[in-house]
Design a protein around this motif. Structure first.
Motif, PDB file in Angstrom:
ATOM      1  N   GLU A  38       0.876  -1.202  -0.091  1.00  0.00           N
ATOM      2  CA  GLU A  38      -0.067  -0.005   0.036  1.00  0.00           C
ATOM      3  C   GLU A  38       0.777   1.273  -0.134  1.00  0.00           C
ATOM      4  O   GLU A  38       1.722   1.195   0.629  1.00  0.00           O
ATOM      5  N   ASN A  39       0.396   2.194  -0.716  1.00  0.00           N
ATOM      6  CA  ASN A  39       1.269   3.488  -0.644  1.00  0.00           C
ATOM      7  C   ASN A  39       0.483   4.234   0.604  1.00  0.00           C
ATOM      8  O   ASN A  39      -0.882   4.774   0.429  1.00  0.00           O
ATOM      9  N   LYS A  40       1.291   4.594   1.559  1.00  0.00           N
ATOM     10  CA  LYS A  40       0.664   5.507   2.574  1.00  0.00           C
ATOM     11  C   LYS A  40       0.418   6.657   2.496  1.00  0.00           C
ATOM     12  O   LYS A  40      -0.328   7.418   3.356  1.00  0.00           O
ATOM     13  N   LYS A  41       0.805   7.255   1.360  1.00  0.00           N
ATOM     14  CA  LYS A  41       0.645   8.660   1.190  1.00  0.00           C
ATOM     15  C   LYS A  41       0.755   9.737   2.186  1.00  0.00           C
ATOM     16  O   LYS A  41      -0.100  10.613   2.286  1.00  0.00           O
ATOM     17  N   PRO A  42       1.909   9.605   2.730  1.00  0.00           N
ATOM     18  CA  PRO A  42       2.307  10.703   3.637  1.00  0.00           C
ATOM     19  C   PRO A  42       2.507  12.082   3.135  1.00  0.00           C
ATOM     20  O   PRO A  42       3.121  12.120   1.753  1.00  0.00           O
ATOM     21  N   THR A  43       2.459  13.126   3.788  1.00  0.00           N
ATOM     22  CA  THR A  43       3.243  14.454   3.272  1.00  0.00           C
ATOM     23  C   THR A  43       4.702  14.418   3.189  1.00  0.00           C
ATOM     24  O   THR A  43       5.376  13.728   3.790  1.00  0.00           O
ATOM     25  N   LYS A  44       5.181  15.635   2.595  1.00  0.00           N
ATOM     26  CA  LYS A  44       6.642  15.617   2.524  1.00  0.00           C
ATOM     27  C   LYS A  44       7.114  15.928   3.921  1.00  0.00           C
ATOM     28  O   LYS A  44       7.965  15.478   4.471  1.00  0.00           O
TER      29      LYS A  44
END
Length: 493
Positions: free
Chosen positions: A223-229
């Motif tokens: 899964e891509n956890k999609k955190p912010t930078k």
């Protein structure tokens, strides 16, 4: 203005005319005097004839005396005429000497002017040659400009990006500040890549091959956890804190995966590993991500990062020591002194670059105050201020220069083999202040041997340790390589 030679000729002509006029007047005066004397003699003769006793002398005697006198006068007149004929063209010595002096001065001036003329003529010829070469260069540059204008693409109008990038003009202005076109392309690619990365929900596993980094060896999808930078930067900062606090050091890739397991649990660690890896690979302009990525992929030793942090800590400590009033302020003069004491081998222009990155400008006074704590701050996305960035740039430049100097001294091509003694000798030549421990660590890195297995200098088996020059330089590029002393000072001493 007439030439000197014409002036001399004119002066001579005027002098001759003046002299002739003088002679004419003198001759006329003498003739007039002679005529007056003749008239006086005639009157005397008549007076004597009329009054023979007036003088109390014999008239015959006087007549004879007069006759003899007249003969003497005639003789003197002849001698005078002879003198006039012989010396009529002779000038007085005083006038001659004055004219001779004037002529000599004029001749010296003429010679000086001739020499000056020759010099000016030579310079003129040189300038003509320079002018012709400049004209050729101008024509050549003009032709190149025409060709470039014909073939090159127009400069991009980067302001168009402000309406496309998330955050609008204000964010684009922050992203684009101080960057050239190449860097702006990277920024734009990161912005595009960030959008594409957020659209991806899963990553495909790379498998278990040897070429795959250990922390990414997995089959299937994660899964891509999609955190912010900001989240990624915070996570990497936490990882560094834990790494520096470790007592038993394990390999950095293994540490990274174990850190993720401790933070998110074994079930989620692989998903976070792929997510963070893809973010680091995308945001290469971000300092903390790019450095962590380079160390993770073994492109750079973690000692480079640690040493850089130690340098910044030491520099801040020195500034704090100088700040006797503990106000967080330093004068520009104090800042320069701290930089010179902390980096004794940096040249003046490098110190000046750091001063400018710290806020110095040509109008600054040595007494201007600077809040030195602001020189070491980072934003939420891990970007340092220009001062720390300049320190890092100078370190990389100095390392490249050091290794180029090493290659030049060895005098080999990249694909040539190099022995350990040659590298040892070359390192000691370009950096005479190298201590034995540091030298051995450099050799260990270059030849990929443990320090304990390195032979001592002079041992026969030294010659058996060989590697390609390109490999040795690449290995040294990975490590923390710094000059230990000034070669210029050593050569001077």
């Amino acid at each position: 203005m007439q030439p000197p030679s014409q002036q001399v000729t004119k002066l001579r002509k005027n002098l001759a005319e003046e002299y002739l006029r003088y002679l004419s007047e003198r001759d006329a005066r003498k003739i007039l005097i002679a005529d007056l004397n003749e008239l006086w003699y005639q009157r005397e003769d008549r007076s004597l004839a009329q009054s023979p006793g007036i003088w109390g002398e014999d008239p015959v005697k006087l007549t004879v005396a007069l006759k003899m006198t007249r003969q003497d006068l005639t003789r003197m007149q002849m001698e005078l005429n002879t003198m006039k004929a012989n010396f009529g063209d002779v000038v007085p010595r005083r006038d001659f000497e004055m004219q001779e002096k004037t002529n000599k001065d004029l001749q010296e001036q003429l010679d000086s002017l001739r020499d000056d003329y020759k010099e000016v003529r030579k310079e003129h010829e040189i300038l003509l040659q320079l002018h012709m070469s400049t004209l050729k260069e101008r024509d050549q540059f003009y032709s190149e400009l025409q060709e470039i204008q014909r073939t090159s693409t127009p400069r991009p109008n980067w302001t168009k990006c402000k309406d496309v990038v998330a955050g609008g003009p204000d964010r684009w202005q922050i992203l684009a500040e101080g960057k050239n076109s190449d860097q702006l392309v990277d920024v734009l690619l990161e912005e595009i890549g960030e959008g594409l990365l957020r659209e991806k929900d899963f990553f495909s596993g790379l498998g278990y091959e040897e070429s795959v980094p250990p922390f990414l060896r997995f089959d299937g999808v994660v899964e891509n956890k999609k955190p912010t930078k900001k989240d990624v930067v915070k996570l990497l900062r936490d990882a560094w804190k834990e790494r520096l606090a470790e007592e038993q050091k394990e390999k950095f890739p293994d540490f990274f995966f174990h850190f993720l397991e401790r933070r998110f649990g074994p079930a989620e660690a692989m998903a976070w590993a792929y997510t963070i890896f893809e973010n680091m690979k995308l945001f290469r302009s971000n300092e903390i991500m790019s450095q962590f990525y380079a160390i993770l992929m073994e492109e750079r030793s973690e000692s480079v990062y640690i040493k850089q942090k130690e340098t910044i800590t030491e520099l801040l400590k020195e500034m704090t020591n100088v700040d006797s009033q503990n106000k967080g302020l330093l004068t520009m003069d104090q800042l320069r002194t701290v930089l010179k004491s902390t980096f004794p081998f940096k040249k003046e222009e490098k110190i000046q670059e750091l001063m400018e990155a710290g806020g110095w400008h040509p109008n600054s006074s040595n007494t201007d105050l600077l809040n030195y704590h602001l020189l070491f701050t980072e934003d939420e996305e891990g970007q340092s201020v220009p001062f720390v960035q300049k320190l890092w740039e100078q370190y990389l430049d100095e390392k490249d220069k050091y290794l180029k100097e090493l290659k030049q001294l060895l005098g080999l091509e990249l694909r040539d083999e190099v022995t350990l003694p040659k590298v040892r000798e070359a390192l000691m030549t370009i950096d005479p202040k190298l201590d034995k421990q540091t030298l051995n660590s450099y050799l260990s890195q270059a030849f990929q041997l443990p320090v304990t297995k390195l032979p001592e200098a002079g041992e026969h088996k030294e010659e058996d340790i060989v590697t390609l020059l390109q490999t040795a330089l690449q290995q040294l590029q990975v490590a923390d390589i710094r000059r230990m002393g000034s070669r210029e000072q050593e050569l001077a001493s």
